[in-house]
Scaffold this motif. Structure first.
Motif, PDB file in Angstrom:
ATOM      1  N   LEU A 107      33.473  41.111  34.038  1.00 20.55           N
ATOM      2  CA  LEU A 107      33.923  40.435  35.463  1.00 20.55           C
ATOM      3  C   LEU A 107      33.750  38.770  35.576  1.00 20.55           C
ATOM      4  O   LEU A 107      34.344  38.880  36.652  1.00 20.55           O
ATOM      5  CB  LEU A 107      32.969  40.951  35.314  1.00 20.55           C
ATOM      6  CG  LEU A 107      32.374  42.220  36.282  1.00 20.55           C
ATOM      7  CD1 LEU A 107      31.137  42.721  36.755  1.00 20.55           C
ATOM      8  CD2 LEU A 107      33.749  43.090  36.548  1.00 20.55           C
ATOM      9  N   VAL A 108      33.675  38.191  34.708  1.00 18.61           N
ATOM     10  CA  VAL A 108      33.488  36.612  34.501  1.00 18.61           C
ATOM     11  C   VAL A 108      34.857  36.383  35.082  1.00 18.61           C
ATOM     12  O   VAL A 108      35.345  36.102  36.001  1.00 18.61           O
ATOM     13  CB  VAL A 108      33.014  35.625  34.122  1.00 18.61           C
ATOM     14  CG1 VAL A 108      32.725  34.416  33.665  1.00 18.61           C
ATOM     15  CG2 VAL A 108      31.282  36.486  33.851  1.00 18.61           C
ATOM     16  N   PRO A 109      36.112  36.132  33.916  1.00 19.81           N
ATOM     17  CA  PRO A 109      36.793  35.812  33.813  1.00 19.81           C
ATOM     18  C   PRO A 109      38.107  36.603  34.829  1.00 19.81           C
ATOM     19  O   PRO A 109      38.895  36.018  35.171  1.00 19.81           O
ATOM     20  CB  PRO A 109      37.724  35.928  32.372  1.00 19.81           C
ATOM     21  CG  PRO A 109      36.900  36.885  31.605  1.00 19.81           C
ATOM     22  CD  PRO A 109      35.649  36.589  32.693  1.00 19.81           C
ATOM     23  N   ALA A 110      37.798  38.089  35.520  1.00 23.83           N
ATOM     24  CA  ALA A 110      38.422  38.477  35.959  1.00 23.83           C
ATOM     25  C   ALA A 110      38.428  37.835  37.622  1.00 23.83           C
ATOM     26  O   ALA A 110      39.257  37.439  38.404  1.00 23.83           O
ATOM     27  CB  ALA A 110      38.128  39.606  36.314  1.00 23.83           C
ATOM     28  N   VAL A 111      36.862  37.730  38.188  1.00 22.49           N
ATOM     29  CA  VAL A 111      36.795  37.137  39.214  1.00 22.49           C
ATOM     30  C   VAL A 111      37.437  35.464  38.880  1.00 22.49           C
ATOM     31  O   VAL A 111      38.392  34.980  40.120  1.00 22.49           O
ATOM     32  CB  VAL A 111      35.166  36.548  39.456  1.00 22.49           C
ATOM     33  CG1 VAL A 111      35.243  35.631  40.885  1.00 22.49           C
ATOM     34  CG2 VAL A 111      34.680  37.987  39.912  1.00 22.49           C
ATOM     35  N   VAL A 112      37.605  34.521  38.604  1.00 22.33           N
ATOM     36  CA  VAL A 112      38.198  33.346  38.250  1.00 22.33           C
ATOM     37  C   VAL A 112      39.260  33.539  38.262  1.00 22.33           C
ATOM     38  O   VAL A 112      40.272  32.988  39.151  1.00 22.33           O
ATOM     39  CB  VAL A 112      37.679  32.820  36.835  1.00 22.33           C
ATOM     40  CG1 VAL A 112      38.322  30.944  36.692  1.00 22.33           C
ATOM     41  CG2 VAL A 112      36.390  32.196  36.674  1.00 22.33           C
ATOM     42  N   TRP A 113      40.338  33.922  37.624  1.00 23.27           N
ATOM     43  CA  TRP A 113      41.697  34.580  37.440  1.00 23.27           C
ATOM     44  C   TRP A 113      41.778  35.233  39.268  1.00 23.27           C
ATOM     45  O   TRP A 113      42.549  34.489  39.787  1.00 23.27           O
ATOM     46  CB  TRP A 113      42.655  36.116  36.624  1.00 23.27           C
ATOM     47  CG  TRP A 113      43.276  35.837  36.545  1.00 23.27           C
ATOM     48  CD1 TRP A 113      44.127  35.341  36.041  1.00 23.27           C
ATOM     49  CD2 TRP A 113      44.130  36.620  37.686  1.00 23.27           C
ATOM     50  NE1 TRP A 113      45.313  35.551  36.161  1.00 23.27           N
ATOM     51  CE2 TRP A 113      45.877  36.683  36.964  1.00 23.27           C
ATOM     52  CE3 TRP A 113      43.871  37.443  39.066  1.00 23.27           C
ATOM     53  CZ2 TRP A 113      46.950  36.655  37.804  1.00 23.27           C
ATOM     54  CZ3 TRP A 113      45.387  38.442  39.029  1.00 23.27           C
ATOM     55  CH2 TRP A 113      47.084  37.547  38.742  1.00 23.27           C
TER      56      TRP A 113
END
Length: 350
Positions: A107-113
């Protein structure tokens, strides 16, 4: 279906019985990756979780990736939006591993993207505007320059910039565009065609030793606009040298300096910059101008290569005018897609 293996037991009464082989029971009695309900959902998927955190860090701190070795930072920034595909891969792996830890970490890279590029997924186009512009790298090896010119003119643009013109092809473009664009100028390998009067045509020195950039004043019904056309040097990805872009970077700095010294307040830059808005090497230009795609487009607007666009290296950038819409045109005989935008020159109009 797997065939069960059996062992035979003989009891004291002399009868025989069969039971499943214990190894078979161990192999097929539970999924190899475990169940969602067991305690292992938090312990499994550590490597996937670590990869997710690392991916998030790359996207968040891409500007800190050094260019000292093979211009790795610029290479990453050129294809930065595509890192979203790695997020999907990690999500699949987390599901396969049945790991809550991995899912949370992904979820972390998804939110960043989404923070970086989510805005590009929305449609920001608006009606209105009083000037339509198009830029197109027509490709020096284009086998149908007449058809390409007709395709570009069919867009109805008021101003058309062409890059990668060859001396042999210039007369063809001039003839094909003459009826729609009474005003035009060619400087080196770039040219500008306009429905409105053009003055102040001059070469822009981008430190190459040959002419690949120009400037002209276009007098539109809404006022004068300084129009720059530029084709920055190409970049290459080589195993022995990495992302080679030194000449491109030097030319970008020179172009940014020229635009910074522009006397008119309304400026439009059209051209193949061989770099994306994320690429720090174009900061001399991008720091003082807005991308029409980012401000008024729908989607990423990738323009190269035309067969399968992966990056937006053909840019329309503005300052002192308001972008209303931005889009790519259908493929021509070039390896780039034409890029178009409609802007409002008269920013006092409601």
């Amino acid at each position: 279906m797997a065939q069960q293996a059996y062992v035979t037991d003989t009891d004291n009464g002399g009868t025989r019985s069969e039971r499943p082989h214990p190894g078979f029971r161990r192999l097929f009695s539970r999924p190899a990756a475990g169940r969602w309900g067991d305690g292992g959902v938090w312990r499994r998927g550590v490597l996937v979780a670590a990869a997710g955190v690392l991916l998030a860090l790359v996207m968040l701190a891409h500007s800190r990736i050094p260019n000292a070795v093979g211009n790795l930072g610029s290479l990453t920034e050129t294809f930065l939006p595509w890192l979203g595909l790695l997020v999907l891969v990690l999500l699949v792996l987390a599901l396969v591993r049945r790991s809550v830890t991995a899912l949370v970490a992904v979820l972390v890279p998804a939110v960043v993207w989404l923070t970086l590029f989510g805005g590009l997924l929305t449609d920001k186009t608006a009606p209105g505007g009083d000037l339509t512009v198009v830029t197109h790298n027509v490709n020096a090896d284009n086998s149908d320059p007449s058809g390409t010119a007709r395709d570009v003119a069919a867009s109805g643009a008021d101003v058309v910039a062409l890059e990668e013109l060859t001396a042999a092809a210039v007369p063809t473009y001039e003839k094909a565009l003459a009826s729609a664009y009474p005003h035009h100028a060619v400087v080196g390998t770039v040219g500008l065609w306009s429905k409105h009067p053009m003055t102040g045509v001059e070469d822009v020195d981008i430190k190459l030793g040959w002419k690949r950039a120009m400037r002209a004043t276009v007098t539109t019904p809404a006022g004068q606009v300084a129009v720059y056309v530029a084709h920055l040097p190409s970049v290459r990805v080589k195993l022995e040298a990495g992302f080679t872009a030194r000449q491109r970077d030097k030319s970008a700095d020179a172009l940014g300096e020229a635009i910074a010294g522009e006397r008119l307040t309304r400026v439009v830059l059209l051209g193949d910059l061989n770099g994306t808005m994320n690429d720090r090497a174009l900061n001399a230009v991008t720091s003082q101008m807005r991308s029409t795609q980012g401000a008024a487009g729908s989607g990423f607007g990738f323009s190269w290569p035309a067969s399968f666009p992966m990056a937006r290296i053909d840019q329309i950038m503005v300052k002192g005018v308001e972008p209303e819409s931005s889009w790519t045109l259908p493929r021509t005989g070039s390896d780039h897609l034409p890029v178009a935008a409609r802007v409002r020159v008269d920013t006092t109009a409601s």
